[in-house]
Scaffold this motif. Structure first.
Motif, PDB file in Angstrom:
ATOM      1  N   ILE A   1      90.304  26.082   8.669  1.00  0.00           N
ATOM      2  CA  ILE A   1      88.909  26.163   8.232  1.00  0.00           C
ATOM      3  C   ILE A   1      88.231  24.810   8.412  1.00  0.00           C
ATOM      4  O   ILE A   1      87.077  24.724   8.829  1.00  0.00           O
ATOM      5  CB  ILE A   1      88.820  26.657   6.777  1.00  0.00           C
ATOM      6  CG1 ILE A   1      89.263  28.125   6.708  1.00  0.00           C
ATOM      7  CG2 ILE A   1      87.418  26.478   6.208  1.00  0.00           C
ATOM      8  CD1 ILE A   1      89.449  28.661   5.313  1.00  0.00           C
TER       9      ILE A   1
ATOM     10  N   LEU B   1      86.757  24.084  11.756  1.00  0.00           N
ATOM     11  CA  LEU B   1      85.524  24.752  12.165  1.00  0.00           C
ATOM     12  C   LEU B   1      84.431  23.745  12.493  1.00  0.00           C
ATOM     13  O   LEU B   1      83.546  24.020  13.296  1.00  0.00           O
ATOM     14  CB  LEU B   1      85.040  25.713  11.076  1.00  0.00           C
ATOM     15  CG  LEU B   1      85.900  26.949  10.851  1.00  0.00           C
ATOM     16  CD1 LEU B   1      85.392  27.739   9.655  1.00  0.00           C
ATOM     17  CD2 LEU B   1      85.932  27.817  12.090  1.00  0.00           C
TER      18      LEU B   1
ATOM     19  N   THR C   1      92.484  32.594  11.217  1.00  0.00           N
ATOM     20  CA  THR C   1      91.878  31.301  11.552  1.00  0.00           C
ATOM     21  C   THR C   1      92.299  30.861  12.947  1.00  0.00           C
ATOM     22  O   THR C   1      91.485  30.319  13.697  1.00  0.00           O
ATOM     23  CB  THR C   1      92.218  30.210  10.516  1.00  0.00           C
ATOM     24  OG1 THR C   1      93.628  30.105  10.388  1.00  0.00           O
ATOM     25  CG2 THR C   1      91.590  30.493   9.174  1.00  0.00           C
TER      26      THR C   1
ATOM     27  N   TYR D   1      90.345  32.968  15.487  1.00  0.00           N
ATOM     28  CA  TYR D   1      88.938  32.549  15.547  1.00  0.00           C
ATOM     29  C   TYR D   1      88.782  31.249  16.333  1.00  0.00           C
ATOM     30  O   TYR D   1      87.870  31.114  17.146  1.00  0.00           O
ATOM     31  CB  TYR D   1      88.364  32.393  14.134  1.00  0.00           C
ATOM     32  CG  TYR D   1      86.902  32.042  14.151  1.00  0.00           C
ATOM     33  CD1 TYR D   1      85.955  33.014  14.447  1.00  0.00           C
ATOM     34  CD2 TYR D   1      86.471  30.746  13.902  1.00  0.00           C
ATOM     35  CE1 TYR D   1      84.603  32.706  14.496  1.00  0.00           C
ATOM     36  CE2 TYR D   1      85.125  30.431  13.948  1.00  0.00           C
ATOM     37  CZ  TYR D   1      84.196  31.409  14.245  1.00  0.00           C
ATOM     38  OH  TYR D   1      82.862  31.095  14.301  1.00  0.00           O
ATOM     39  N   GLN D   2      89.692  30.308  16.118  1.00  0.00           N
ATOM     40  CA  GLN D   2      89.607  29.038  16.847  1.00  0.00           C
ATOM     41  C   GLN D   2      89.876  29.250  18.338  1.00  0.00           C
ATOM     42  O   GLN D   2      89.249  28.601  19.180  1.00  0.00           O
ATOM     43  CB  GLN D   2      90.586  28.015  16.267  1.00  0.00           C
ATOM     44  CG  GLN D   2      90.306  27.626  14.831  1.00  0.00           C
ATOM     45  CD  GLN D   2      89.014  26.844  14.643  1.00  0.00           C
ATOM     46  OE1 GLN D   2      88.068  26.946  15.400  1.00  0.00           O
ATOM     47  NE2 GLN D   2      88.978  26.038  13.602  1.00  0.00           N
TER      48      GLN D   2
ATOM     49  N   ARG E   1      86.702  30.561  19.775  1.00  0.00           N
ATOM     50  CA  ARG E   1      85.725  29.471  19.937  1.00  0.00           C
ATOM     51  C   ARG E   1      86.017  28.649  21.173  1.00  0.00           C
ATOM     52  O   ARG E   1      85.115  28.334  21.960  1.00  0.00           O
ATOM     53  CB  ARG E   1      85.753  28.537  18.717  1.00  0.00           C
ATOM     54  CG  ARG E   1      85.022  29.031  17.520  1.00  0.00           C
ATOM     55  CD  ARG E   1      84.995  27.989  16.406  1.00  0.00           C
ATOM     56  NE  ARG E   1      84.347  26.765  16.838  1.00  0.00           N
ATOM     57  CZ  ARG E   1      84.719  25.544  16.467  1.00  0.00           C
ATOM     58  NH1 ARG E   1      85.740  25.372  15.661  1.00  0.00           N
ATOM     59  NH2 ARG E   1      84.075  24.486  16.902  1.00  0.00           N
TER      60      ARG E   1
END
Length: 120
Positions: free
Chosen positions: A50, A53, A99, A102-103, A106
């Protein structure tokens, strides 16, 4: 020797645990076992993800976060197969996987945009 010290410590602490918390204290995945402490400390990986981010996407490692995502999701499944079932470890592994995924998304999105900008 350390095992005996640990056993005495847990017995001493156990006498001070309130009656209403005794079921948790004596649970097969309770605070006297690694099944309790492992998930607790593993939340650090989730918090680190997190925290990343705010890191620019060009500095993210796709390989690193892919492996975190894969291990998070694989171990989430495993936590539901072992005995005793460890729902807290399952939850933390699931969030490690989220997480990580998601990374990865990205970083890959950033790389795709960079490639599209070069092709123009």
């Amino acid at each position: 020797m350390l095992s005996a010290l640990y056993q005495r410590s847990m017995a001493t602490i156990g006498r001070r645990v309130p009656e209403r918390l005794q079921p948790l204290w004596k649970h097969p995945a309770g605070p006297q076992t690694v099944f309790f402490w492992s998930p607790l400390f593993k939340w650090g990986l989730v918090f680190a993800g997190i925290g990343d981010l705010s890191r620019p996407a060009d500095q993210l490692s796709v390989k690193q976060y892919s492996s975190l995502a894969a291990t998070g999701f694989i171990w989430s499944r495993y936590c539901l197969v072992i005995i005793p079932k460890n729902y807290s470890l399952c939850a933390v592994n699931f969030f490690v996987g989220l997480t990580g995924a998601y990374q990865v998304a990205r970083a890959l999105n950033y790389q795709r945009k960079q490639q599209a900008a070069l092709e123009k």
